[in-house]
Design a protein around this motif. Structure first.
Motif, short mmCIF file in Angstrom:
data_model
loop_
_atom_site.label_atom_id
_atom_site.label_comp_id
_atom_site.label_asym_id
_atom_site.label_seq_id
_atom_site.Cartn_x
_atom_site.Cartn_y
_atom_site.Cartn_z
N THR A 108 2.80 -68.30 -51.65
CA THR A 108 2.00 -67.43 -50.78
C THR A 108 1.27 -68.29 -49.77
O THR A 108 1.00 -69.48 -50.01
CB THR A 108 0.98 -66.62 -51.59
N LEU A 109 0.98 -67.68 -48.65
CA LEU A 109 0.29 -68.42 -47.60
C LEU A 109 -0.70 -67.48 -46.91
O LEU A 109 -0.33 -66.36 -46.55
CB LEU A 109 1.31 -68.95 -46.59
N SER A 110 -1.93 -67.97 -46.75
CA SER A 110 -2.96 -67.18 -46.07
C SER A 110 -3.54 -67.99 -44.91
O SER A 110 -3.57 -69.23 -44.96
CB SER A 110 -4.10 -66.81 -47.04
N VAL A 111 -3.97 -67.27 -43.91
CA VAL A 111 -4.59 -67.90 -42.74
C VAL A 111 -5.98 -67.30 -42.55
O VAL A 111 -6.14 -66.08 -42.51
CB VAL A 111 -3.77 -67.66 -41.46
N SER A 112 -6.97 -68.17 -42.45
CA SER A 112 -8.34 -67.74 -42.12
C SER A 112 -8.70 -68.32 -40.76
O SER A 112 -8.40 -69.48 -40.48
CB SER A 112 -9.34 -68.24 -43.17
N VAL A 113 -9.31 -67.50 -39.93
CA VAL A 113 -9.74 -67.96 -38.60
C VAL A 113 -11.26 -67.80 -38.53
O VAL A 113 -11.81 -66.74 -38.86
CB VAL A 113 -9.07 -67.14 -37.49
N VAL A 114 -11.93 -68.88 -38.13
CA VAL A 114 -13.39 -68.88 -38.04
C VAL A 114 -13.77 -68.91 -36.56
O VAL A 114 -13.32 -69.79 -35.81
CB VAL A 114 -13.98 -70.11 -38.76
N PHE A 115 -14.61 -67.93 -36.17
CA PHE A 115 -15.09 -67.85 -34.78
C PHE A 115 -16.57 -68.17 -34.74
O PHE A 115 -17.32 -67.87 -35.69
CB PHE A 115 -14.89 -66.43 -34.24
N GLU A 116 -16.97 -68.74 -33.65
CA GLU A 116 -18.38 -68.94 -33.37
C GLU A 116 -18.76 -68.04 -32.20
O GLU A 116 -18.13 -68.10 -31.14
CB GLU A 116 -18.66 -70.39 -33.01
N ASP A 117 -19.80 -67.23 -32.43
CA ASP A 117 -20.27 -66.35 -31.37
C ASP A 117 -21.07 -67.17 -30.36
O ASP A 117 -22.04 -67.83 -30.73
CB ASP A 117 -21.15 -65.24 -31.97
N ALA A 118 -20.66 -67.15 -29.13
CA ALA A 118 -21.30 -67.99 -28.12
C ALA A 118 -22.74 -67.59 -27.88
O ALA A 118 -23.57 -68.43 -27.52
CB ALA A 118 -20.51 -67.91 -26.82
N SER A 119 -23.08 -66.32 -28.08
CA SER A 119 -24.43 -65.86 -27.76
C SER A 119 -25.41 -66.19 -28.87
O SER A 119 -26.56 -66.54 -28.61
CB SER A 119 -24.41 -64.35 -27.49
N THR A 120 -24.98 -66.11 -30.12
CA THR A 120 -25.90 -66.32 -31.24
C THR A 120 -25.65 -67.63 -31.98
O THR A 120 -26.51 -68.10 -32.73
CB THR A 120 -25.78 -65.17 -32.25
N GLY A 121 -24.47 -68.19 -31.83
CA GLY A 121 -24.13 -69.40 -32.58
C GLY A 121 -23.73 -69.14 -34.01
O GLY A 121 -23.42 -70.07 -34.76
N SER A 122 -23.68 -67.86 -34.40
CA SER A 122 -23.28 -67.52 -35.76
C SER A 122 -21.77 -67.62 -35.92
O SER A 122 -21.02 -67.52 -34.95
CB SER A 122 -23.76 -66.11 -36.11
N LEU A 123 -21.35 -67.81 -37.18
CA LEU A 123 -19.92 -67.92 -37.48
C LEU A 123 -19.42 -66.61 -38.07
O LEU A 123 -20.11 -65.94 -38.82
CB LEU A 123 -19.66 -69.07 -38.44
N ARG A 124 -18.22 -66.28 -37.75
CA ARG A 124 -17.58 -65.06 -38.25
C ARG A 124 -16.14 -65.42 -38.62
O ARG A 124 -15.47 -66.12 -37.84
CB ARG A 124 -17.58 -64.00 -37.15
N ASP A 125 -15.65 -65.00 -39.74
CA ASP A 125 -14.27 -65.33 -40.08
C ASP A 125 -13.57 -64.15 -40.74
O ASP A 125 -14.21 -63.21 -41.21
CB ASP A 125 -14.21 -66.55 -41.01
N ALA A 126 -12.26 -64.22 -40.74
CA ALA A 126 -11.43 -63.21 -41.38
C ALA A 126 -10.16 -63.88 -41.85
O ALA A 126 -9.76 -64.93 -41.32
CB ALA A 126 -11.13 -62.08 -40.41
#
Lengths: 186, 281
Positions: A108-126
């Motif tokens: 099995t193989l999974s991919v997670s992508v982590v984003f940084e919000d430019a306005s708040t600097g917070s991280l978001r991933d899925a």
């Protein structure tokens, strides 16, 4: 009678020129791209192993002596680099992940992508589980980030998690925005 | 009304009068046989153009009406100064004249022909092509091909020969160096051809041989010798005694099978269409 024909001709010519001038699959839509061909100290630049042994994540030749990728054996996790500052930013919550790879049966193989919000600097991933098969394939799959929508989100990390006993090989990874472009190139 | 009818009758008579007065000049119906003066005038008084009023040659065979007036057995009546030469040759001379529509000379035999051919092949999507597409290489499955060859006729309709050719295709990548596949090949060929008139020829050709495929990805080459086969039909339009041009179409086998650990194959053949120019000697 001639005027509509002339207008239609100009529209057709314009459509052809726009089609030829834009490549909707590369360039304007790319948020992140990794071809595993740039090497730093024997491994693709920016990639590190976060779990598993060193022999479980190797950089090897794939379908041609000039084409390379990651070979992931057993249960192992690797983390990739951030997109360059010049990369396109995400507006919204939906991206498209395309992974060129092959996996032996039982893997099995999974991919997670982590984003940084430019306005708040917070991280978001899925995370999404990749549709795998023994032959090389590159399915495009949609990944939805949790709300609220990002305004200028940048990819700061990509994580590949390999499960099962077999082998997966990864040759290319892209993260694209699905945002409609208004410049005529999408 | 009566006066109008009379006027019409009078007009009709006036119109018919010249027709009735005109002598018969074309050996027409026997009931309108010409007089003896008219007949002798034909033979003895040619016009300045060498023909009489009938347009007939005075020395040619007399019309059938003259059978009523036997040809004189003595020397022919010759006007002073003799028979004008513009009257045409004598029957004997006419027989020696060349045919006014002579048959064209046959085309020279061909000892050998040199051909130049450009064409485009349209291979099916191969597994290697598909894999490259997955890796963001973009390529159009059209393979431009060029050939130079020599053909030698063993008999008029059966030729043998050989060809050397090059073909290739490329894949562009947004970030990386473009990939390419190039094949050089050599073929032995045999063809049958039929000439349909002086201009058009049709034929068919088969050929076999070998080629070397070089696939370059990321600046690294990988090469392999592969088999080649071609079946081709053609039409040739002769441009003169020593050249012809025409379309070529057919199907070619040009595949590299098992080119990597995943048993990928690459097809550079398939159906093709092109144009060939032949020079003959």
């Amino acid at each position: 009678m001639r005027r509509p024909l002339a207008v239609a001709s100009w529209l057709a010519v314009t459509a052809v020129l726009v089609t030829l001038a834009c490549d909707p699959e590369d360039g304007p839509l790319l948020l992140f791209a990794e071809d595993f061909e740039t090497i730093c100290d024997g491994a693709p630049c920016g990639w590190t192993r976060t779990s598993g042994g060193p022999e479980q994540a190797t950089w090897e030749e794939t379908l041609h002596p000039g084409e390379h990728g990651l070979r992931l054996t057993g249960e192992v996790t690797v983390r990739g680099p951030a997109a360059p500052d010049s990369a396109r930013r995400l507006r919204g919550t939906v991206v498209e992940v395309q992974l060129a790879h092959r996996c032996e049966l039982g893997s099995t193989l999974s991919v997670s992508v982590v984003f940084e919000d430019a306005s708040t600097g917070s991280l978001r991933d899925a995370t999404l589980r990749v549709l795998s098969e023994p032959a090389w394939t590159a399915p495009a799959q949609t990944l939805t980030l949790p709300d609220p929508p990002l305004i200028g989100g940048r990819v700061v990390a990509v994580i590949l998690t390999k499960g099962g006993a077999g082998v997966c090989e990864v040759g290319d990874l892209t993260v694209n925005t699905t945002e409609l472009c208004l410049d005529g190139c999408c | 009304m009566r006066s109008l009818g009379a006027a019409l009758v009078a007009l009709g008579l006036l119109a018919a009068a010249p027709l009735r007065a005109q002598p018969e000049v074309d050996g027409g119906p026997a009931t309108e046989a010409p007089t003896a003066e008219t007949v002798s005038g034909r033979g003895s008084e040619p016009s300045a153009a060498g023909t009489d009023a009938t347009g007939l040659d005075p020395t040619s065979q007399p019309p059938a009406l003259q059978t009523e007036h036997p040809r004189p057995t003595g020397p022919p009546i010759v006007p002073p100064g003799g028979v004008p030469e513009v009257g045409g040759p004598s029957p004997g001379e006419r027989e020696r004249e060349p045919d006014p529509t002579p048959s064209r000379p046959p085309l020279p035999p061909t000892h050998y022909a040199v051909e130049l051919q450009v064409r485009a092949s349209f291979p099916e999507e191969s597994s290697f092509h598909r894999a490259l597409s997955d890796l963001r290489y973009r390529g159009v499955r059209v393979v431009p091909t060029g050939y130079v060859g020599v053909q030698i006729p063993l008999v008029e309709w059966f030729w043998v020969g050989g060809r050397l050719g090059m073909r290739g295709m490329t894949w562009a990548h947004f970030d990386l160096e473009d990939a390419s596949a190039i094949m050089a090949d050599a073929l032995v060929t045999a063809q049958v051809r039929v000439a349909l008139g002086r201009v058009l020829e049709i034929g068919a050709l088969v050929g076999g041989g070998a080629g070397v495929v070089d696939v370059q990805v990321g600046g690294v080459d990988a090469a392999q010798v592969v088999g080649r086969f071609v079946a081709e039909g053609f039409v040739a339009f002769r441009l003169g005694d020593n050249a012809s041009v025409g379309p070529r179409f057919g199907w070619g086998y040009a595949q590299w099978e098992g080119m990597n650990a995943y048993d990928h194959g690459l097809d550079l053949g398939g159906p093709f269409f092109g144009l060939a120019l032949e020079g003959r000697e």
